[in-house]
Design a protein around this motif. Structure first.
Motif, PDB file in Angstrom:
ATOM      1  N   VAL A   1       0.821  -1.210   0.000  1.00 23.06           N
ATOM      2  CA  VAL A   1       0.000   0.000   0.000  1.00 23.06           C
ATOM      3  C   VAL A   1       0.854   1.259   0.000  1.00 23.06           C
ATOM      4  O   VAL A   1       0.418   2.315  -0.477  1.00 23.06           O
ATOM      5  CB  VAL A   1      -1.008   0.001   1.177  1.00 23.06           C
ATOM      6  N   ASN A   2       2.087   1.197   0.524  1.00 26.96           N
ATOM      7  CA  ASN A   2       2.983   2.343   0.418  1.00 26.96           C
ATOM      8  C   ASN A   2       3.402   2.579  -1.031  1.00 26.96           C
ATOM      9  O   ASN A   2       3.483   3.722  -1.491  1.00 26.96           O
ATOM     10  CB  ASN A   2       4.219   2.151   1.300  1.00 26.96           C
ATOM     11  N   ALA A   3       3.680   1.488  -1.754  1.00 26.88           N
ATOM     12  CA  ALA A   3       4.001   1.632  -3.171  1.00 26.88           C
ATOM     13  C   ALA A   3       2.800   2.193  -3.919  1.00 26.88           C
ATOM     14  O   ALA A   3       2.947   3.047  -4.812  1.00 26.88           O
ATOM     15  CB  ALA A   3       4.410   0.275  -3.757  1.00 26.88           C
ATOM     16  N   PHE A   4       1.614   1.737  -3.557  1.00 24.54           N
ATOM     17  CA  PHE A   4       0.389   2.265  -4.173  1.00 24.54           C
ATOM     18  C   PHE A   4       0.280   3.769  -3.928  1.00 24.54           C
ATOM     19  O   PHE A   4       0.032   4.553  -4.853  1.00 24.54           O
ATOM     20  CB  PHE A   4      -0.835   1.546  -3.606  1.00 24.54           C
ATOM     21  N   ALA A   5       0.460   4.189  -2.660  1.00 33.22           N
ATOM     22  CA  ALA A   5       0.332   5.608  -2.320  1.00 33.22           C
ATOM     23  C   ALA A   5       1.347   6.447  -3.071  1.00 33.22           C
ATOM     24  O   ALA A   5       1.032   7.528  -3.594  1.00 33.22           O
ATOM     25  CB  ALA A   5       0.488   5.799  -0.806  1.00 33.22           C
ATOM     26  N   ALA A   6       2.600   5.973  -3.133  1.00 31.36           N
ATOM     27  CA  ALA A   6       3.652   6.736  -3.806  1.00 31.36           C
ATOM     28  C   ALA A   6       3.348   6.914  -5.280  1.00 31.36           C
ATOM     29  O   ALA A   6       3.466   8.021  -5.833  1.00 31.36           O
ATOM     30  CB  ALA A   6       4.998   6.037  -3.624  1.00 31.36           C
ATOM     31  N   HIS A   7       2.925   5.847  -5.961  1.00 31.83           N
ATOM     32  CA  HIS A   7       2.664   5.931  -7.399  1.00 31.83           C
ATOM     33  C   HIS A   7       1.347   6.642  -7.694  1.00 31.83           C
ATOM     34  O   HIS A   7       1.189   7.228  -8.771  1.00 31.83           O
ATOM     35  CB  HIS A   7       2.674   4.538  -8.019  1.00 31.83           C
ATOM     36  N   LEU A   8       0.392   6.590  -6.756  1.00 32.72           N
ATOM     37  CA  LEU A   8      -0.841   7.342  -6.950  1.00 32.72           C
ATOM     38  C   LEU A   8      -0.570   8.838  -6.872  1.00 32.72           C
ATOM     39  O   LEU A   8      -1.075   9.620  -7.680  1.00 32.72           O
ATOM     40  CB  LEU A   8      -1.876   6.939  -5.900  1.00 32.72           C
ATOM     41  N   LEU A   9       0.232   9.250  -5.890  1.00 34.09           N
ATOM     42  CA  LEU A   9       0.501  10.671  -5.679  1.00 34.09           C
ATOM     43  C   LEU A   9       1.587  11.201  -6.596  1.00 34.09           C
ATOM     44  O   LEU A   9       1.579  12.387  -6.955  1.00 34.09           O
ATOM     45  CB  LEU A   9       0.899  10.918  -4.219  1.00 34.09           C
ATOM     46  N   MET A  10       2.548  10.355  -6.954  1.00 40.56           N
ATOM     47  CA  MET A  10       3.701  10.782  -7.762  1.00 40.56           C
ATOM     48  C   MET A  10       3.880   9.849  -8.950  1.00 40.56           C
ATOM     49  O   MET A  10       4.768   8.990  -8.939  1.00 40.56           O
ATOM     50  CB  MET A  10       4.971  10.793  -6.903  1.00 40.56           C
ATOM     51  N   PRO A  11       3.058   9.962  -9.977  1.00 38.35           N
ATOM     52  CA  PRO A  11       3.173   9.047 -11.123  1.00 38.35           C
ATOM     53  C   PRO A  11       4.533   9.173 -11.794  1.00 38.35           C
ATOM     54  O   PRO A  11       5.064  10.270 -11.957  1.00 38.35           O
ATOM     55  CB  PRO A  11       2.049   9.498 -12.049  1.00 38.35           C
ATOM     56  N   VAL A  12       5.084   8.051 -12.199  1.00 43.55           N
ATOM     57  CA  VAL A  12       6.425   8.021 -12.777  1.00 43.55           C
ATOM     58  C   VAL A  12       6.535   8.938 -13.990  1.00 43.55           C
ATOM     59  O   VAL A  12       7.516   9.669 -14.143  1.00 43.55           O
ATOM     60  CB  VAL A  12       6.802   6.572 -13.157  1.00 43.55           C
ATOM     61  N   VAL A  13       5.521   8.918 -14.848  1.00 44.62           N
ATOM     62  CA  VAL A  13       5.573   9.741 -16.062  1.00 44.62           C
ATOM     63  C   VAL A  13       5.729  11.215 -15.711  1.00 44.62           C
ATOM     64  O   VAL A  13       6.540  11.938 -16.308  1.00 44.62           O
ATOM     65  CB  VAL A  13       4.307   9.523 -16.913  1.00 44.62           C
ATOM     66  N   GLY A  14       4.961  11.681 -14.748  1.00 42.03           N
ATOM     67  CA  GLY A  14       5.034  13.088 -14.363  1.00 42.03           C
ATOM     68  C   GLY A  14       6.369  13.458 -13.734  1.00 42.03           C
ATOM     69  O   GLY A  14       6.924  14.523 -14.005  1.00 42.03           O
ATOM     70  N   VAL A  15       6.894  12.577 -12.861  1.00 43.29           N
ATOM     71  CA  VAL A  15       8.178  12.846 -12.214  1.00 43.29           C
ATOM     72  C   VAL A  15       9.293  12.883 -13.254  1.00 43.29           C
ATOM     73  O   VAL A  15      10.153  13.777 -13.244  1.00 43.29           O
ATOM     74  CB  VAL A  15       8.474  11.783 -11.136  1.00 43.29           C
TER      75      VAL A  15
END
Length: 477
Positions: free
Chosen positions: A301-315
């Protein structure tokens, strides 16, 4: 052959003899036969259906409580094989055991014995107990659980006065939750699986909800609009970061706002991960150490939260536009700090969360992250003034969190709207509204609500085409 003395198998270990003796005494008290096969508690054709229902509920509640068969057996004084027989409908619960099972599992006796219970009642019962399901005094409950109980009680009272819409589940949200529960294992196999499952789930959420690669502006409203969850924000101290509680169609996510805005957003996303993935526990209450433990579920769920809030494409887009090299980023110099600050601003996240995501993306090594976390004090670049709008006024509801997030109170939008309608129509006083908003200035709150109601009444009087609502004397008690 096994020997018996007064109905007790003499070749069992001493502790098991004690458990069996206690059980035999119960059989004797109920006038049931005491035999080596425990004939008196065997399921029969007459009781088979009832025993099957009770057994299934014992198994369900044990799974939610994350108890092994042996652990449950220790709580109720039975061996593991007896627990297995009960769960499989081959052994009955007697009149003394059933309440003990209910207490140990944190459920009501009625529910355990197959009676229907509203999701709200079931959830309230669970929230009224300690984190491990044991009975707890009201003043011994965490603030998050106390707040959750207040919200559920407000829901119950309002539902008897005005039409209260159910929590919303969008078509996309239902699809996401159904697929996640069917596809995700209860426990990821290892860290790599946990990280991948969390990342893929976040990508699905962004794709199905058409979120693109930018920041999620109003995370509480997004959750409430899609996943059948009431979101509650409240200053509740720092002992517990957040809570996810769900039972049937009733679900709550609560976050303490005695943290920074970025911390609160990550907590909300983390608890949402538990809910979407169908975590079998009906109550998940966590502090920072528990959220970031090595447990595979928490990693997912931490990986979920990180990718939900900070999508790889945008970063990656921000990093590419900055022209910053990987070595410059790892060095953490002035230019790197500017870029990190820009990323924090764009996605509304903390430095700690951003560094973890950059490590997950392999833009930084684990050693880089540990070093930068200790060296840097990066703040946002030109923070948006729009984030300062949320106050304790009525409304706004669902507005962005404040810059600091400290002290913010946000009740579920559907309940706040119902409480406002009831108060403005003079069907209730303002006490329910005050409880939802955690306000003690009853007189000022009453004046605010009635001022809006009077304005609406004046507009209705000026427009006879619109039917006016009947007015009743306000009950401020």
């Amino acid at each position: 052959m096994t020997g018996f003395e007064h109905g007790v198998p003499t070749d069992l270990p001493t502790e098991e003899q004690k458990s069996y003796r206690s059980h035999a005494e119960v059989l004797d008290m109920l006038g049931l036969p005491q035999t080596p096969e425990d004939e008196g508690l065997r399921s029969t054709p007459v009781t088979a259906d009832e025993d099957s229902v009770v057994g299934a509920r014992v198994r369900e509640a044990r799974s939610r409580a994350r108890l092994s068969g042996s652990a449950l057996g220790e709580k109720v004084g039975l061996a593991r094989d007896q627990i297995s027989k009960i769960e499989n409908g081959r052994r009955r619960l007697n009149g003394v055991e059933a309440p003990a099972f209910a207490r140990a599992l944190g459920v009501t006796l009625g529910w355990l014995l197959g009676q229907d219970e509203s999701p709200r009642m079931a959830l309230a019962h669970r929230l009224s107990r300690g984190a491990n399901g044991e009975e707890a005094a009201p003043d011994g409950l965490p603030a998050t659980q106390t707040r959750a109980l207040t919200v559920l009680e407000a829901d119950r009272i309002l539902s008897g006065i005005v039409p209260v819409p159910p929590a919303r589940v969008s078509t996309a949200g239902r699809k996401l939750m159904t697929e996640a529960k069917a596809e995700l294992p209860t426990h990821p196999h290892d860290r790599a699986h946990a990280q991948r499952e969390g990342r893929e789930l976040a990508l699905k959420v962004r794709r199905e909800l058409e979120l693109g690669s930018d920041e999620i502006g109003d995370l509480p409203a997004l959750i409430e609009a899609n996943f059948g969850v009431d979101v509650v924000l409240s200053p509740m101290g720092t002992a517990v970061d957040g809570l996810c509680a769900h039972s049937g169609d009733q679900a709550l996510i609560i976050a303490s706002t005695d943290f920074t805005e970025e911390h609160v957003r990550f907590t909300l996303a983390h608890e949402l991960g538990h809910h979407i993935a169908g975590d079998p526990r009906d109550l998940i209450a966590e502090d920072n150490a528990q959220m970031f433990s090595s447990d595979s579920i928490e990693r997912r769920v931490n990986a979920f939260a990180a990718h939900l809030l900070m999508p790889v494409v945008g970063v990656k887009q921000v990093l590419a536009d900055s022209g910053l090299t990987p070595d410059e980023l790892a060095a953490g110099g002035f230019r790197a700090q500017r870029v990190l600050g820009r990323l924090m601003q764009r996605f509304n996240v903390s430095l700690a969360a951003l560094l973890v995501q950059l490590e997950e993306m392999r833009e930084l090594t684990h050693d880089d992250v540990n070093r930068l976390r200790g060296e840097l004090q990066v703040t946002r670049v030109e923070p948006s003034m729009a984030r300062r709008r949320l106050s304790r006024s009525i409304p706004p509801v669902g507005a962005p969190l404040t810059e600091s997030a400290c002290g913010v109170v946000r009740p579920p939008e559907r309940l706040l709207n119902a409480a406002l309608d009831a108060a403005r129509d003079r069907r209730t006083g303002t006490r329910i509204l005050a409880a939802l908003l955690e306000r003690e200035d009853d007189e000022a709150l009453h004046n605010e609500v009635m001022a809006v109601a009077d304005e609406a009444g004046a507009r209705e009087a000026a427009n006879p085409a619109r039917p006016s609502r009947p007015r009743r004397r306000a009950n401020r008690g």
